[in-house]
Design an enzyme around this catalytic site. Structure first.
Site, PDB file in Angstrom:
ATOM      1  N   GLU A 114       0.886  -1.148   0.006  1.00 36.21           N
ATOM      2  CA  GLU A 114       0.017   0.039   0.047  1.00 36.21           C
ATOM      3  C   GLU A 114       0.815   1.267   0.044  1.00 36.21           C
ATOM      4  O   GLU A 114       1.896   1.245   0.397  1.00 36.21           O
ATOM      5  CB  GLU A 114      -0.793   0.242   1.448  1.00 36.21           C
ATOM      6  CG  GLU A 114      -1.984  -1.008   1.294  1.00 36.21           C
ATOM      7  CD  GLU A 114      -2.567  -1.027   2.752  1.00 36.21           C
ATOM      8  OE1 GLU A 114      -2.192  -0.064   3.633  1.00 36.21           O
ATOM      9  OE2 GLU A 114      -2.990  -2.054   2.960  1.00 36.21           O
ATOM     10  N   LYS A 116       2.148   4.758   1.548  1.00 36.34           N
ATOM     11  CA  LYS A 116       2.187   5.039   3.058  1.00 36.34           C
ATOM     12  C   LYS A 116       1.849   6.545   3.112  1.00 36.34           C
ATOM     13  O   LYS A 116       2.696   7.344   2.559  1.00 36.34           O
ATOM     14  CB  LYS A 116       3.851   4.747   3.522  1.00 36.34           C
ATOM     15  CG  LYS A 116       3.537   5.287   5.067  1.00 36.34           C
ATOM     16  CD  LYS A 116       5.244   4.731   5.598  1.00 36.34           C
ATOM     17  CE  LYS A 116       5.110   4.733   7.034  1.00 36.34           C
ATOM     18  NZ  LYS A 116       4.979   6.324   7.475  1.00 36.34           N
ATOM     19  N   ASP A 118       1.289  10.233   3.912  1.00 41.65           N
ATOM     20  CA  ASP A 118       2.086  10.959   4.944  1.00 41.65           C
ATOM     21  C   ASP A 118       0.874  12.056   5.793  1.00 41.65           C
ATOM     22  O   ASP A 118       0.896  13.065   5.352  1.00 41.65           O
ATOM     23  CB  ASP A 118       3.156  11.666   4.203  1.00 41.65           C
ATOM     24  CG  ASP A 118       4.147  12.441   4.944  1.00 41.65           C
ATOM     25  OD1 ASP A 118       4.126  12.080   6.154  1.00 41.65           O
ATOM     26  OD2 ASP A 118       5.067  13.253   4.761  1.00 41.65           O
ATOM     27  N   TYR A 223      -7.204   2.026   6.269  1.00 40.71           N
ATOM     28  CA  TYR A 223      -6.527   0.837   5.933  1.00 40.71           C
ATOM     29  C   TYR A 223      -6.293  -0.305   6.999  1.00 40.71           C
ATOM     30  O   TYR A 223      -5.757  -1.331   6.611  1.00 40.71           O
ATOM     31  CB  TYR A 223      -4.811   1.062   5.609  1.00 40.71           C
ATOM     32  CG  TYR A 223      -4.369   1.983   6.371  1.00 40.71           C
ATOM     33  CD1 TYR A 223      -4.045   1.634   7.736  1.00 40.71           C
ATOM     34  CD2 TYR A 223      -3.946   3.482   6.168  1.00 40.71           C
ATOM     35  CE1 TYR A 223      -3.342   2.609   8.724  1.00 40.71           C
ATOM     36  CE2 TYR A 223      -3.247   4.174   7.158  1.00 40.71           C
ATOM     37  CZ  TYR A 223      -3.070   3.830   8.363  1.00 40.71           C
ATOM     38  OH  TYR A 223      -2.219   4.499   9.523  1.00 40.71           O
ATOM     39  N   LYS A 311      10.961   3.303   3.338  1.00 34.45           N
ATOM     40  CA  LYS A 311      10.663   4.588   3.278  1.00 34.45           C
ATOM     41  C   LYS A 311      11.551   5.153   2.129  1.00 34.45           C
ATOM     42  O   LYS A 311      12.522   4.663   1.856  1.00 34.45           O
ATOM     43  CB  LYS A 311      11.360   5.189   4.543  1.00 34.45           C
ATOM     44  CG  LYS A 311      10.499   4.970   5.788  1.00 34.45           C
ATOM     45  CD  LYS A 311       9.413   6.269   5.886  1.00 34.45           C
ATOM     46  CE  LYS A 311       9.072   6.170   7.373  1.00 34.45           C
ATOM     47  NZ  LYS A 311       9.801   7.079   8.397  1.00 34.45           N
ATOM     48  N   CYS A 405      10.854  49.350   4.340  1.00 33.27           N
ATOM     49  CA  CYS A 405      10.296  48.658   3.190  1.00 33.27           C
ATOM     50  C   CYS A 405      11.253  48.761   2.001  1.00 33.27           C
ATOM     51  O   CYS A 405      11.664  49.706   1.951  1.00 33.27           O
ATOM     52  CB  CYS A 405       8.731  49.474   2.869  1.00 33.27           C
ATOM     53  SG  CYS A 405       8.236  48.683   1.326  1.00 33.27           S
ATOM     54  N   CYS A 408       9.196  51.106  -0.580  1.00 33.99           N
ATOM     55  CA  CYS A 408       8.980  52.811  -0.232  1.00 33.99           C
ATOM     56  C   CYS A 408       9.745  53.329   1.160  1.00 33.99           C
ATOM     57  O   CYS A 408       9.712  54.484   1.218  1.00 33.99           O
ATOM     58  CB  CYS A 408       7.509  52.832   0.101  1.00 33.99           C
ATOM     59  SG  CYS A 408       6.986  52.024   1.723  1.00 33.99           S
ATOM     60  N   CYS A 423       4.439  46.507   5.452  1.00 35.42           N
ATOM     61  CA  CYS A 423       4.728  47.482   5.044  1.00 35.42           C
ATOM     62  C   CYS A 423       3.186  48.292   5.202  1.00 35.42           C
ATOM     63  O   CYS A 423       2.396  47.625   4.414  1.00 35.42           O
ATOM     64  CB  CYS A 423       5.449  47.947   3.668  1.00 35.42           C
ATOM     65  SG  CYS A 423       5.180  49.647   3.180  1.00 35.42           S
ATOM     66  N   CYS A 428       2.705  52.700  -0.847  1.00 37.07           N
ATOM     67  CA  CYS A 428       3.977  51.913  -1.196  1.00 37.07           C
ATOM     68  C   CYS A 428       3.896  51.451  -2.618  1.00 37.07           C
ATOM     69  O   CYS A 428       2.619  50.714  -2.938  1.00 37.07           O
ATOM     70  CB  CYS A 428       3.979  50.856  -0.256  1.00 37.07           C
ATOM     71  SG  CYS A 428       5.408  49.607  -0.720  1.00 37.07           S
TER      72      CYS A 428
HETATM   73  S1  IVH Z   1      -0.584   0.331   8.820  1.00 37.32           S
HETATM   74  C1  IVH Z   1       0.641  -1.489  13.146  1.00 37.32           C
HETATM   75  N1  IVH Z   1      -0.851   1.275   6.360  1.00 37.32           N
HETATM   76  O1  IVH Z   1       2.525   4.746   9.167  1.00 37.32           O
HETATM   77  C2  IVH Z   1       0.489  -0.359  12.272  1.00 37.32           C
HETATM   78  N2  IVH Z   1       0.141   2.600   8.155  1.00 37.32           N
HETATM   79  O2  IVH Z   1       4.789   3.881  11.278  1.00 37.32           O
HETATM   80  C3  IVH Z   1      -0.127  -0.444  11.094  1.00 37.32           C
HETATM   81  N3  IVH Z   1       0.756   4.810   7.625  1.00 37.32           N
HETATM   82  O3  IVH Z   1       1.192   5.179  12.164  1.00 37.32           O
HETATM   83  C4  IVH Z   1      -0.107   0.970  10.328  1.00 37.32           C
HETATM   84  N4  IVH Z   1       0.100   4.742   5.459  1.00 37.32           N
HETATM   85  O4  IVH Z   1       0.149   6.587  10.644  1.00 37.32           O
HETATM   86  C5  IVH Z   1      -0.304   1.346   7.631  1.00 37.32           C
HETATM   87  N5  IVH Z   1      -1.033   2.092   4.356  1.00 37.32           N
HETATM   88  C6  IVH Z   1      -0.756   2.360   5.484  1.00 37.32           C
HETATM   89  C7  IVH Z   1      -0.191   3.314   6.182  1.00 37.32           C
HETATM   90  C8  IVH Z   1       0.292   3.690   7.304  1.00 37.32           C
HETATM   91  C9  IVH Z   1       0.549   5.557   6.534  1.00 37.32           C
HETATM   92  C10 IVH Z   1       1.324   5.620   8.621  1.00 37.32           C
HETATM   93  C11 IVH Z   1       0.578   5.318  10.116  1.00 37.32           C
HETATM   94  C12 IVH Z   1       1.432   4.554  10.978  1.00 37.32           C
HETATM   95  C13 IVH Z   1       2.541   4.763  10.482  1.00 37.32           C
HETATM   96  C14 IVH Z   1       3.708   3.698  10.670  1.00 37.32           C
END
Ligand code: IVH
Length: 672
Positions: A114, A116, A118, A223, A311, A405, A408, A423, A428
């Site tokens: 999946e 991740k 942010d 998720y 990551k 400024c 001016c 300003c 100005c």
């Molecule tokens: S599963 C047991 N799926 O990443 C932890 N986490 O360091 C289950 N996050 O705290 C998390 N996308 O805030 C999972 N598709 C995804 C995610 C996801 C972002 C974040 C989440 C979690 C951190 C893990």
């Protein structure tokens, strides 16, 4: 109407609104216009006012409600919210797979990959099918109860058909466009900027007043399932599908992968494709699909053994700060910009980066001549993150903002509660020029031929100081200017003349009243219909208009009280500018436009419009702009160097336009 009839009608309205809401916010596929939705919501609210005893907590009218809180209550997570172990390279991912295979005694394992997201981890609790509590992750054991803020996220269903006690988990986030717009507004208002969409999302959900969270356009992808009374499914992938069936928004980009090579393919694919997403991701989450296998592998103290997070490497670069440029905006805010030795970050050459404000420069002790690390925040705007201190040459002076400024030379002030220096000289030159540039811009009076350079030239030559002066320009004098031939002068004068006919909202937006954006200008124009009526409106009259808040109303009243403004408006009227709203009633806006109820995706580099302009204009015409191409997309606008979205549009045989076609459509659409 008696109570029984009201009850029945309420049920019909709520179901309709819930369906529309789901189609719009979860499926990204609206089936009715905003106006139709608003009308139904109005009916619902009226009926609920007449029968307050029939209001239910899951009514779509209850998303933003309740007074601001004093503080958030604590919530103990019955199933702890753990975090994930990290993998930073292919080797780490392969090690993870090896441990999993050894733990399970299997040759190949089926994983789910999946994105991740942010943002920040959130838990949603449902009881008897009702959304009863939403919480932050906190330290994993205890979080904060942010139910009323989460309710404002429209993709969260307030009611689901599964009536077992159930807790679902996901990531709340702020889409990049919402982030850019929020920071733009904050910059104009001299408020501190959010460093990235994640901070902005966290900051928004930490607001004690749900009205604020409601304005922040947050979203969420679910998720995982935490506690679940009647969970019977056998795999994570089935759970994801089930969450989707229940009406939750799940991220569509997940994939089942047999073995680690397929996982690595997925990872490599997204290293390339992530830039095209409309929200930030910081990696890929890899999860063992089978739930029994998950159980067998279990947990370490902090994280599950059945999942890891790959990551992405941060897109950063090191370069030298050559200079700090200061510019004065339309509202007088002075913003510092870093001028850098050109360097490549995330595929593009960066030479300028945001330094935000004085506090930030001081905090990071950034000095001209320093070597600095820069990064693309949300992969859009580059910013300076820090100084590489051991490379600082001797004798660099600490940076300080000027007291005066840069345009001016008037003394700059720092308004209480603001981080920006301003300003406040109404005369100005920089502010006046910026104000003129804004006035002629596309979403305002849209005067062709009056670009930034020409405005600067007109100002320098003292041809134009105020907006009204634009309408007093004379052919003979313009012909004396450098690079101004007969043809361009005639075209320019024709464009200025034509702009006099513009509908009221363009003039209103163009005036640059604080907090009044193009959308609010349209709402105001459609409501009051003439400048005269708007000028005469009281604070109460303004607040009574849907979508006009206290702060904006205040600013409008103050603006029109100013004698100079009154004089300017009288002059503009005298010069023949239209002061009336020519557009259709708000109720008709979307129905007869080419974009009505169309889902549009913008991709590639746009050169005629900024993304925000294109989006606003399409939306003003009843269209919806989304971030990703799917079967539900009606139209893709492809700018230069359009990539994967364009390819996908072609695959799905979706209509594709070049930006010029968009321009023709927008300018020819008289409903705008
Ligand atoms: S599963 C047991 N799926 O990443 C932890 N986490 O360091 C289950 N996050 O705290 C998390 N996308 O805030 C999972 N598709 C995804 C995610 C996801 C972002 C974040 C989440 C979690 C951190 C893990």
């Amino acid at each position: 109407m008696n109570e029984q009839e009201a009850r029945e009608q309420l049920q019909v309205l709520r179901e309709q609104l819930n369906t529309y809401n789901y189609q719009y916010h979860v499926l990204d596929n609206p089936t009715v216009s905003d106006t139709e939705y608003d009308q139904k919501m109005k009916q619902l609210k009226e009926l609920e006012t007449a029968f307050p005893e029939l209001i239910t907590p899951d009514s779509p009218s209850q998303r933003v409600g309740g007074p601001p809180l004093e503080a958030f209550e604590k919530v103990t997570h019955r199933v702890p919210m753990l975090s994930l172990s990290n993998a930073f390279n292919e080797g780490d991912v392969k090690d993870f797979d090896r441990r999993v295979r050894e733990g399970l005694g299997e040759e190949t394992v089926t994983y789910v990959c999946e994105l991740k997201i942010d943002g920040l981890a959130i838990s949603l609790r449902y009881q008897d099918g009702l959304f009863v509590q939403g919480a932050t992750r906190g330290d994993g054991e205890t979080g904060e109860d942010i139910t009323s803020n989460l309710k404002t996220i429209k993709s969260i269903p307030l009611r689901i058909k599964d009536h077992s006690a159930m807790e679902v988990r996901g990531e709340a986030y702020m889409p990049q466009q919402a982030f850019a717009r929020l920071n733009e507004a904050r910059e104009q208002n001299g408020e501190a900027l959010f460093a990235n969409p994640r901070n902005a999302a966290a900051g928004s959900l930490r607001q004690l007043n749900p009205q604020i969270a409601a304005q922040r356009q947050l979203d969420i992808f679910l998720y995982a399932v935490g506690e679940w009374e009647s969970g019977t499914l056998e795999s994570h992938s089935e759970r994801l599908t089930y969450l989707q069936e229940l009406g939750f928004k799940t991220n569509p980009e997940w994939r089942k992968c047999q073995g680690i090579d397929e996982v690595l393919d997925f990872v490599h694919e997204w290293v390339e494709k992530r830039a095209a997403l409309s929200y930030d991701i910081d990696g890929i989450v890899i999860k063992v699909d089978n739930l029994e296998a998950q159980e067998q592998l279990g947990f370490t103290a902090k994280s599950p053994r059945w999942a890891t997070a790959y990551k992405f490497p941060a897109e950063e670069a090191v370069t030298k700060l050559i200079d700090v440029e200061l510019s004065v905006g339309r509202t007088g805010v002075v913003t510092p910009t870093a001028i850098l030795e050109p360097v490549k970050v995330a595929g593009t050459i960066v030479q300028r980066a945001s330094l935000h404000n004085e506090d930030l420069i001081k905090e990071k002790d950034i000095r001209i001549g320093d070597t600095v690390t820069i990064k693309k925040a949300g992969d859009i705007i580059p910013e300076v993150i820090q100084v590489v201190i051991d490379q600082r040459p001797e004798g660099l002076e600490a940076f300080s903002m000027p007291k005066e400024c840069p345009s001016c030379q008037d003394e700059l002030v720092r308004i209480e509660g603001e981080v920006a220096l301003r300003c406040i000289n109404p005369n100005c030159p920089a502010q006046l020029q910026e104000g003129l540039i804004h006035f002629v811009s596309r979403l305002a009076m849209n005067i062709d031929g009056l670009g930034e350079k020409v405005i600067e030239q007109l100002y320098r030559e003292s041809y134009v100081h105020t907006i009204a002066d634009l309408y007093r320009l004379e052919r003979e004098k313009l012909l004396q200017l450098e690079r101004m031939g007969e043809k361009s002068v005639d075209n320019l004068l024709a464009a200025i003349e034509k702009s006099k006919e513009n509908s009221l909202e363009r003039l209103l937006f163009g005036l640059g009243i604080r907090y009044v954006g193009s959308k609010a200008a349209k709402t105001l124009a459609a409501h009051f219909r003439t400048m005269e009526k708007l000028q005469a409106a009281s604070l109460e009259d303004l607040i009574a208009v849907d979508e006009i808040g206290d702060k904006m109303a205040d600013s409008i009243v103050q603006y029109f009280e100013d004698e100079k403004v009154q004089k300017l408006l009288a002059e503009l009227k005298e010069l023949g500018l239209n002061m009336e709203y020519n557009g259709p009633n708000l109720a008709d806006i979307s129905s007869d436009s080419i974009f009505a109820d169309k889902t549009v995706v913008l991709t590639g580099k746009l050169t005629i419009y900024t993304r925000q302009e294109a989006k606003q204009q399409i939306e003003a015409l009843g269209g919806k702009v989304t971030g990703s191409v799917s079967k539900k997309t009606d139209l893709v606008i492809a700018g230069e160097e359009a990539g994967s979205k364009l390819t996908k549009a072609r695959e799905l045989e979706i209509e594709v336009w070049e930006e010029e076609q968009l321009q023709t459509a927008l300018e020819g659409d008289t409903t705008s």
